[in-house]
Design a protein around this motif. Sequence first.
Motif, PDB file in Angstrom:
ATOM      1  N   UNK A  35      -8.733  -6.055  -9.873  1.00 51.73           N
ATOM      2  CA  UNK A  35      -8.444  -5.748  -8.370  1.00 51.73           C
ATOM      3  C   UNK A  35      -9.131  -6.879  -7.817  1.00 51.73           C
ATOM      4  N   UNK A  37     -10.789  -7.142  -3.872  1.00 52.54           N
ATOM      5  CA  UNK A  37     -11.309  -6.330  -2.533  1.00 52.54           C
ATOM      6  C   UNK A  37     -11.983  -7.175  -1.548  1.00 52.54           C
ATOM      7  N   UNK A  40     -13.602  -4.389   4.094  1.00 52.41           N
ATOM      8  CA  UNK A  40     -13.053  -3.594   5.109  1.00 52.41           C
ATOM      9  C   UNK A  40     -11.680  -3.080   4.516  1.00 52.41           C
ATOM     10  N   UNK A  41     -11.408  -3.404   3.252  1.00 52.45           N
ATOM     11  CA  UNK A  41     -10.088  -3.102   2.763  1.00 52.45           C
ATOM     12  C   UNK A  41     -10.289  -2.281   1.380  1.00 52.45           C
ATOM     13  N   UNK A  42      -9.609  -1.684   0.816  1.00 49.62           N
ATOM     14  CA  UNK A  42      -9.575  -0.877  -0.394  1.00 49.62           C
ATOM     15  C   UNK A  42      -9.037  -2.252  -1.637  1.00 49.62           C
ATOM     16  N   UNK A  43      -9.480  -1.654  -2.705  1.00 51.34           N
ATOM     17  CA  UNK A  43      -8.837  -2.598  -3.773  1.00 51.34           C
ATOM     18  C   UNK A  43      -7.395  -2.785  -3.733  1.00 51.34           C
ATOM     19  N   UNK A  86     -14.301  -9.463  -3.608  1.00 53.26           N
ATOM     20  CA  UNK A  86     -14.888  -8.808  -4.649  1.00 53.26           C
ATOM     21  C   UNK A  86     -13.745  -8.581  -5.692  1.00 53.26           C
TER      22      UNK A  86
ATOM     23  N   UNK B   9     -11.271   5.177  10.091  1.00 58.74           N
ATOM     24  CA  UNK B   9     -11.689   4.150   9.168  1.00 58.74           C
ATOM     25  C   UNK B   9     -13.088   4.057   9.424  1.00 58.74           C
ATOM     26  N   UNK B  10     -13.748   4.569  10.261  1.00 61.01           N
ATOM     27  CA  UNK B  10     -15.086   4.540  10.478  1.00 61.01           C
ATOM     28  C   UNK B  10     -15.683   5.814  10.943  1.00 61.01           C
ATOM     29  N   UNK B  91     -12.671   6.101  -0.369  1.00 64.58           N
ATOM     30  CA  UNK B  91     -11.439   5.405  -0.599  1.00 64.58           C
ATOM     31  C   UNK B  91     -10.557   6.636  -1.548  1.00 64.58           C
ATOM     32  N   UNK B 106      -4.620   1.741  -3.374  1.00 62.74           N
ATOM     33  CA  UNK B 106      -5.736   2.069  -2.730  1.00 62.74           C
ATOM     34  C   UNK B 106      -5.709   2.047  -1.027  1.00 62.74           C
ATOM     35  N   UNK B 107      -6.112   2.875  -0.407  1.00 57.91           N
ATOM     36  CA  UNK B 107      -6.226   2.780   1.287  1.00 57.91           C
ATOM     37  C   UNK B 107      -7.308   1.977   1.345  1.00 57.91           C
ATOM     38  N   UNK B 108      -7.398   1.714   2.848  1.00 59.49           N
ATOM     39  CA  UNK B 108      -8.241   0.912   3.312  1.00 59.49           C
ATOM     40  C   UNK B 108      -9.734   1.504   3.282  1.00 59.49           C
TER      41      UNK B 108
END
Lengths: 112, 115
Positions: A35, A37, A40-43, A86, B9-10, B91, B106-108
């Motif tokens: 993956x 990454x 601020x985002x998902x993998x 990453x 998101x935060x 996540x 995956x989501x953010x």
Amino acid sequence: TQLLEQSPQFLSIQEGENLTVYCNSSSVFSSLQWYRQEPGEGPVLLVTVVTGGEVKKLKRLTFQFGDARKDSSLHITAAQTGDTGLYLCAGRAQGGSEKLVFGKGTKLTVNP
Amino acid sequence: EAGVVQSPRYKIIEKKQPVAFWCNPISGHNTLYWYRQNLGQGPELLIRYENEEAVDDSQLPKDRFSAERLKGVDSTLKIQPAELGDSAVYLCASSLVRGTLVEQYFGPGTRLTVT
């Protein structure tokens, strides 16, 4: 407990250089995924390798699964700034488990 | 096709306060996962759902964490009360089975800061 060790932990290179990152374990996995990454985002899934010795290419990225299915490598040719991120490897245990075990990742920075 | 949606998101909260995270998986994905990712680490599984059933919650700290997936679609992860060590990115992922392969999307993530 199955562990995946990734190396190096950090890598900073210039645009145009080649690089290889590694993912190693003492355990055998039925499949292994890579993956990427971004902050601020998902993998995001790049590739899945299943067969020992398998090699898969995705444009400038080459993924290899070790013959014994315990390790994997990711090689990037002519790195670009957009490759920064990453890189995580994740292994799936044998026996049909859906659980993924993630390594800690390699943080790659490609400088212009 | 919309991806996995997470909110907020935060989130910044004080310790001992409750907090909840929401996840909407990709339509048609029966399996949903919650992971926690600490800084400089890979994601660690907290809980996995098959439809509305939690099939793997062995890593969920059940004294303060709870999760639900009513109707087998959306899911909520709750922490009550939050501790300083809970600061992390949470996540959500959902998966699609392609033959013998399982591909997770995956989501953010929700970045939680506990002060």
